[in-house]
Design a protein around this motif. Structure first.
Motif, PDB file in Angstrom:
ATOM      1  N   UNK A 245       2.832 105.082 131.214  1.00 19.62           N
ATOM      2  CA  UNK A 245       4.192 105.639 131.312  1.00 19.62           C
ATOM      3  C   UNK A 245       4.245 106.779 132.331  1.00 19.62           C
ATOM      4  N   UNK A 246       3.185 107.585 132.384  1.00 19.49           N
ATOM      5  CA  UNK A 246       3.151 108.679 133.359  1.00 19.49           C
ATOM      6  C   UNK A 246       3.096 108.138 134.787  1.00 19.49           C
ATOM      7  N   UNK A 247       2.339 107.078 135.009  1.00 19.07           N
ATOM      8  CA  UNK A 247       2.310 106.443 136.319  1.00 19.07           C
ATOM      9  C   UNK A 247       3.701 105.929 136.699  1.00 19.07           C
ATOM     10  N   UNK A 248       4.365 105.297 135.736  1.00 22.84           N
ATOM     11  CA  UNK A 248       5.708 104.758 135.998  1.00 22.84           C
ATOM     12  C   UNK A 248       6.690 105.878 136.304  1.00 22.84           C
ATOM     13  N   UNK A 249       6.607 106.966 135.560  1.00 25.20           N
ATOM     14  CA  UNK A 249       7.514 108.096 135.784  1.00 25.20           C
ATOM     15  C   UNK A 249       7.313 108.713 137.157  1.00 25.20           C
ATOM     16  N   UNK A 250       6.110 108.554 137.719  1.00 27.78           N
ATOM     17  CA  UNK A 250       5.814 109.093 139.048  1.00 27.78           C
ATOM     18  C   UNK A 250       6.232 108.144 140.164  1.00 27.78           C
ATOM     19  N   UNK A 251       6.883 107.037 139.807  1.00 25.98           N
ATOM     20  CA  UNK A 251       7.409 106.127 140.811  1.00 25.98           C
ATOM     21  C   UNK A 251       6.529 104.950 141.144  1.00 25.98           C
ATOM     22  N   UNK A 252       5.489 104.719 140.348  1.00 23.56           N
ATOM     23  CA  UNK A 252       4.593 103.594 140.598  1.00 23.56           C
ATOM     24  C   UNK A 252       5.043 102.356 139.831  1.00 23.56           C
ATOM     25  N   UNK A 253       4.611 101.216 140.324  1.00 22.45           N
ATOM     26  CA  UNK A 253       4.882  99.954 139.641  1.00 22.45           C
ATOM     27  C   UNK A 253       3.827  99.758 138.548  1.00 22.45           C
ATOM     28  N   UNK A 254       4.273  99.658 137.307  1.00 19.34           N
ATOM     29  CA  UNK A 254       3.341  99.641 136.177  1.00 19.34           C
ATOM     30  C   UNK A 254       3.760  98.592 135.153  1.00 19.34           C
ATOM     31  N   UNK A 255       2.778  97.896 134.621  1.00 17.25           N
ATOM     32  CA  UNK A 255       2.984  96.998 133.484  1.00 17.25           C
ATOM     33  C   UNK A 255       2.034  97.450 132.382  1.00 17.25           C
ATOM     34  N   UNK A 256       2.549  97.582 131.174  1.00 20.89           N
ATOM     35  CA  UNK A 256       1.749  98.001 130.019  1.00 20.89           C
ATOM     36  C   UNK A 256       1.764  96.872 128.994  1.00 20.89           C
ATOM     37  N   UNK A 257       0.594  96.500 128.520  1.00 20.76           N
ATOM     38  CA  UNK A 257       0.511  95.423 127.534  1.00 20.76           C
ATOM     39  C   UNK A 257      -0.478  95.813 126.439  1.00 20.76           C
TER      40      UNK A 257
END
Length: 297
Positions: A245-257
């Motif tokens: 979530x922190x990576x995503x909040x920083x503007x990165x493309x992230x998938x969490x499973x």
């Protein structure tokens, strides 16, 4: 673990010796030489290559145990189930070589693979994916931060399997519920993780360093497209997902499973394992995705 890590290593080596002969034709041994140091790299070729990605794999084991020999079955499985070349790195282990020795090995091999792959015994590596499990995922995340900070080309993607991203695993003080709920009765314990950290980073003042605890980073921008896979019954579950979530909040493309019902370390299970099969379905989908954030023309 602080007292018995040597015994654990010896058991792993004996088990690897029993299973190793089945994989002798699946890999070749090479080294990546940088700054006068040769880092062993084991390169696995799938029977049927389906992708051009090279998966650069950093094994788990709490920065203290594990090696490319004990992870040969897992690496061979990774090559077969993804159809990718897998390069497994035999980085230095603590406590003989505490932080940042192992991380520096992983960083140096990554740079070689990104810039001059033939120096690591690989003909071509146009698309490089960092993959790690547990402490290896911690190393992959740290390598990505180092590459960004140095202004260098980063990996095309990273796959972080149940990563260590925080420094505190004491159930009394940890901010994560999974540390309290899953830190005693399952595969990995609170005490074991803390022992690993004590061995890897003997100086407590360094444990909040973002290269040890990536969640402490104040800037997570400029990271590769990331897949974070966690295990439901793992004390590291919450911190891994929080990092995603922190990576995503920083503007990165992230998938969490999250793999339901899974324990820590499932990437090393036999191929018929439900947890392992589910994880590779997600990994393969991730490798096939077209990144939504394209580089400007």
């Amino acid at each position: 673990m602080r007292e018995d890590y040597g015994k654990v290593r010896r058991v792993q080596q004996r088990l690897a010796a029993l299973t190793g002969p089945r994989y002798r034709t699946a890999y070749r041994q090479t080294v990546a030489e940088v700054a006068g140091r040769a880092v062993p790299v084991r390169v696995f070729q799938p029977n049927r290559k389906r992708r051009d990605d090279v998966l650069l794999f950093f094994h788990g084991g709490g920065w203290v145990t594990g090696d490319i020999e004990s992870y040969t079955p897992a690496s061979a499985t990774m090559a077969e189930l993804t159809g990718c070349v897998v390069a497994s790195v035999d980085y230095r282990l603590a406590p003989e070589y505490p932080f940042p020795a192992g991380l520096q090995d992983c960083y140096n091999v990554t740079r070689i693979l990104l810039e001059e792959p033939h120096r690591a015994g690989i003909e071509s590596a146009e698309k490089v994916v960092l993959v790690g499990d547990s402490a290896g995922a911690n190393l992959a995340a740290a390598v990505s931060l180092m590459l960004r900070d140095e202004g260098l080309r980063t990996a095309d993607r990273q796959v972080l399997l149940y990563p260590v991203t925080h420094w505190d695993h004491d159930p009394k003080t940890s901010p994560f519920a999974s540390v309290r709920h899953h830190g005693e009765a399952y595969r990995l314990t609170n005490t074991e993780v803390q022992d690993y950290l004590d061995l890897y980073v003997p100086d407590p003042s360094q444990r909040r360093n973002p290269l040890v605890a990536p969640l402490m980073a104040t800037d997570l921008s400029g990271q590769p497209a990331s897949l974070v896979i966690t295990a439901e019954l793992d004390l590291l579950c919450d911190e891994g997902e929080e990092y995603g979530r922190a990576l995503r909040a920083a503007g990165n493309e992230v998938r969490i499973h999250r793999v339901d019902g899974a324990l820590h370390g499932f990437i090393a299970l036999p191929r018929f394992s439900r947890s392992l099969r589910e994880a590779y379905e997600v990994i393969n989908d991730f490798l096939d995705e077209v990144p939504s954030q394209q580089e400007p023309a």
